[in-house]
Design an enzyme around this catalytic site. Structure first.
Site, PDB file in Angstrom:
ATOM      1  N   SER A  84       0.833  -1.197   0.000  1.00  0.00           N
ATOM      2  CA  SER A  84       0.000   0.000   0.000  1.00  0.00           C
ATOM      3  C   SER A  84       0.877   1.259   0.000  1.00  0.00           C
ATOM      4  CB  SER A  84      -0.954  -0.049   1.191  1.00  0.00           C
ATOM      5  OG  SER A  84      -2.030   0.860   1.030  1.00  0.00           O
ATOM      6  N   HIS A 236      -7.492  -5.976   0.603  1.00  0.00           N
ATOM      7  CA  HIS A 236      -6.319  -5.103   0.554  1.00  0.00           C
ATOM      8  C   HIS A 236      -5.211  -5.582   1.493  1.00  0.00           C
ATOM      9  CE1 HIS A 236      -3.994  -1.538  -0.155  1.00  0.00           C
ATOM     10  NE2 HIS A 236      -4.119  -1.092   1.085  1.00  0.00           N
TER      11      HIS A 236
END
Length: 255
Positions: A84, A236
C-alpha cells in the site's frame, strides 16, 4: 532520519515497508519465514511505529529515508517489498535508485493517483479517541466504533495505541501529520525513466487498488519487466488474510 527497523536471518537482503497506519510489527510472522533463507529488514517508515515523527510526509522524503537506511546498513542487491503506502515508497525508491535493488515487490497498490476519501472515517475515528482522558483500550475501541464498523480494521488500528511512562495513552503514528498530508499519501508515482529490473505486483482478488487498466497500462509503463499476480479471496490486507499465498509468491520470485 534514523528509521527504526528489525533484522532477522542471513543471506541476500529483503527490506519490507508497511502501509498507512501500519508498523514493522505487522510483518513479523512473514518476516520470520522469509528469514529462513534471507536477511530480512522490517522498517518503520517516518511518522509510524517507533521511527521519528516529523511535520512533513511525502514519497520523495520517505524514499530518501530508505536510502539512508540502505547506506547505514551497507545494503546492495536488495529485494524491496512494500504494501500500500509502503508499496508507493518502494516504487519511488526503485525509480530513484535502481542500482541499489535486484528486484521489487509491490502488494496491492498501483502507481496511479489514489482516492484517499475512503480514509475519512478512519481519520475521524482516530481523531475522536480522547487520548487525554482515556482509561482503557475498550474506551478507544468504543470511540473508533462510532466511525468504523469493521472489528478487524479497529483491531489493526489499535495496535498503534500504547501507554507512555506516565501511564497515559498515545498513538505510535503521527496522527496530526498523517491527517494533514493525506492527499500526498494518495499521490501518483511518476518518473522520466522506467525501472527495468524484475518487479512483482500482487493484488487481492477482492481489492480494487490494482485495476485491469493498471495491469495493462499503468504498471508496465513504469515497470516493463513486471508481472501481476492475484491472491484469490483476499482484500487489501492480503498478507494478513492469506499469508501462505503471499509467502509462496514472494519466495518463488526471490528464488
Amino acid at each position: 532520519m534514523q528509521l527504526h527497523f528489525r533484522e532477522l536471518g542471513q543471506g541476500t537482503p529483503l527490506v519490507i515497508l508497511h502501509g498507512l497506519f501500519g508498523t514493522s510489527d505487522n510483518w513479523q510472522t512473514l518476516a520470520k519465514r522469509w528469514a529462513e533463507t534471507h536477511r530480512v529488514i522490517v522498517v518503520d517508515l517516518r511518522n509510524h511505529g517507533r521511527s521519528p515523527h516529523t511535520a512533513e510526509h511525502s514519497y520523495d522524503l520517505m524514499s530518501q529515508d530508505v536510502l539512508g537506511l540502505f547506506d547505514q546498513l551497507g545494503l546492495q542487491d536488495v529485494t524491496l517489498l512494500g504494501h500500500s503506502m509502503g508499496g508507493k515508497v518502494a516504487m519511488r525508491f526503485a525509480l530513484d535508485h535502481p542500482n541499489r535493488l535486484t528486484r521489487l515487490v509491490v502488494l496491492d497498490i498501483a502507481p496511479r493517483l489514489s482516492d484517499m476519501t475512503h480514509q475519512d472515517d478512519i481519520l475521524a475515528g482516530l481523531n475522536a479517541v480522547p487520548l487525554a482522558t482515556l482509561q482503557t483500550r475498550q474506551e478507544a475501541d468504543d470511540a473508533l466504533a462510532r466511525f468504523i464498523s469493521n472489528l478487524g480494521v479497529r483491531q489493526f488500528l489499535l495496535k498503534n495505541l500504547y501507554r507512555k511512562e506516565d501511564n497515559s495513552f498515545a498513538w505510535r503514528q503521527n496522527l496530526t501529520t498523517l491527517t494533514a498530508h493525506m492527499p500526498a499519501i494518495g499521490a501518483e508515482i511518476t518518473a522520466p525513466q522506467p525501472f527495468l529490473k524484475p518487479a512483482l505486483f500482487v493484488r487481492g482478488g477482492k481489492s480494487d487498488y490494482i485495476s485491469p487498466e493498471d495491469k495493462l497500462y499503468g504498471i508496465p509503463a513504469l515497470f516493463p519487466n513486471s508481472q501481476v499476480e492475484t491472491v484469490v479471496d483476499a482484500g487489501h490486507w492480503l498478507h494478513a488474510e492469506k499469508p501462505d499465498e503471499v509467502y509462496a509468491l514472494v519466495a518463488a520470485f526471490m528464488g
